[in-house]
Design a protein around this motif. Structure first.
Motif, PDB file in Angstrom:
ATOM      1  N   THR A 194      40.600  37.658  38.767  1.00 33.60           N
ATOM      2  CA  THR A 194      40.832  37.779  40.432  1.00 33.60           C
ATOM      3  C   THR A 194      41.677  36.846  40.333  1.00 33.60           C
ATOM      4  O   THR A 194      41.615  36.029  40.108  1.00 33.60           O
ATOM      5  CB  THR A 194      39.275  37.665  40.289  1.00 33.60           C
ATOM      6  OG1 THR A 194      38.624  38.481  40.264  1.00 33.60           O
ATOM      7  CG2 THR A 194      39.144  37.677  42.123  1.00 33.60           C
ATOM      8  N   ALA A 213      41.531  32.995  45.143  1.00 31.90           N
ATOM      9  CA  ALA A 213      41.433  32.345  47.044  1.00 31.90           C
ATOM     10  C   ALA A 213      42.387  31.024  47.341  1.00 31.90           C
ATOM     11  O   ALA A 213      42.521  30.185  47.324  1.00 31.90           O
ATOM     12  CB  ALA A 213      39.833  32.247  47.295  1.00 31.90           C
ATOM     13  N   ASP A 260      35.910  33.572  47.260  1.00 32.19           N
ATOM     14  CA  ASP A 260      36.486  34.361  48.358  1.00 32.19           C
ATOM     15  C   ASP A 260      36.153  35.138  49.499  1.00 32.19           C
ATOM     16  O   ASP A 260      36.310  36.231  50.136  1.00 32.19           O
ATOM     17  CB  ASP A 260      36.932  35.877  47.192  1.00 32.19           C
ATOM     18  CG  ASP A 260      35.388  35.809  46.731  1.00 32.19           C
ATOM     19  OD1 ASP A 260      34.562  35.494  46.960  1.00 32.19           O
ATOM     20  OD2 ASP A 260      35.727  37.091  45.755  1.00 32.19           O
ATOM     21  N   ASP A 273      38.198  34.231  54.872  1.00 30.38           N
ATOM     22  CA  ASP A 273      39.460  35.410  55.064  1.00 30.38           C
ATOM     23  C   ASP A 273      39.573  34.935  56.650  1.00 30.38           C
ATOM     24  O   ASP A 273      39.475  34.626  57.575  1.00 30.38           O
ATOM     25  CB  ASP A 273      37.750  36.425  55.480  1.00 30.38           C
ATOM     26  CG  ASP A 273      38.793  37.874  55.492  1.00 30.38           C
ATOM     27  OD1 ASP A 273      39.335  37.741  56.692  1.00 30.38           O
ATOM     28  OD2 ASP A 273      38.600  39.058  54.450  1.00 30.38           O
TER      29      ASP A 273
END
Length: 234
Positions: free
Chosen positions: A15, A18, A65, A68
């Protein structure tokens, strides 16, 4: 756990890390962990039914994550009572264990504006059953936020207005100087519980006035000396 190696060594594709943008730069701030301070403004502790004189602030976590910067907050599933909580975000450039209070601010890279969106109904159920809060706090896009502002641009904000408007109506208001635990105290205390790392982020608590949102709402948050964010609930 070995996190090094070529991508071909992984069973699945890793992944992406972030990251947060930085004001005035095209470089990104990589996020390691997200710590959140609970009930760090006395008036908010009272509105949630607690006595700030008897209960010191505590910490819970969101996932990296969950941060945002899209400007949109998708109303989450499994809840019909999602609340806004405006906060100042603290981003660390260094860390360690048992950091002395007088050295704590040396760890700070910069500050930002964030929201701690909360599935209040699910959080309430977890409280009643004595269970962890993750289901109410650590869901997708639950921490809308803006870009970080480096310390060299703004210093270390210690006082100044913190507020949130919903559709142009003021809902939350407070001042950074109302925090029960100040930023150096948060960092020093946390470092006694965890090994703080570069890239760690701390959401420093919210003033009173938290309340529900619905699809179509526009949230505008502000922290004096740090900046503003605008988020639409979709």
């Amino acid at each position: 756990m070995n996190i090094q190696g070529a991508a071909s060594n992984y069973i699945i594709e890793p992944t992406a890390i972030a990251t947060l943008p930085v004001v005035g730069s095209d470089r990104l701030f990589p996020v390691h962990r997200v710590y959140c301070v609970g009930r760090n403004y006395a008036a908010h502790a009272v509105e949630m039914g607690h006595d700030p004189n008897k209960e010191p602030p505590f910490f819970f976590q969101k996932n990296p994550d969950n941060l945002d910067v899209s400007g949109k907050f998708p109303y989450p599933p499994a809840s019909s009572d999602v609340h806004h909580e405006i906060e100042m975000m603290v981003a660390l450039k260094s860390g360690g264990k048992d950091i002395p209070l007088e050295k704590a601010l040396d760890c700070v890279y910069g500050y930002g504006v964030s929201l701690d969106m909360t599935r209040r109904d699910l959080q309430g159920q977890a409280k009643e059953m004595g269970r962890p809060w993750e289901v109410g706090k650590a869901f997708e896009a639950s921490a809308p936020c803006g870009a970080l502002v480096p310390v060299e641009k703004i210093g270390h904000p210690e006082h100044g207005a913190v507020w949130l408007d919903v559709n142009g109506e003021r809902k939350q208001t407070g001042d950074l100087n109302q925090m029960i635990w100040k930023v150096p105290e948060m960092i020093s205390y946390l470092s006694g519980l965890f090994t703080l790392m570069p890239g760690d982020v701390i959401l420093s608590g919210t003033p009173s006035g938290v309340g529900p949102v619905k699809r179509g709402d526009v949230l505008r948050g502000h922290v004096d000396g740090v900046g503003d964010i605008e988020v639409r609930v979709v």
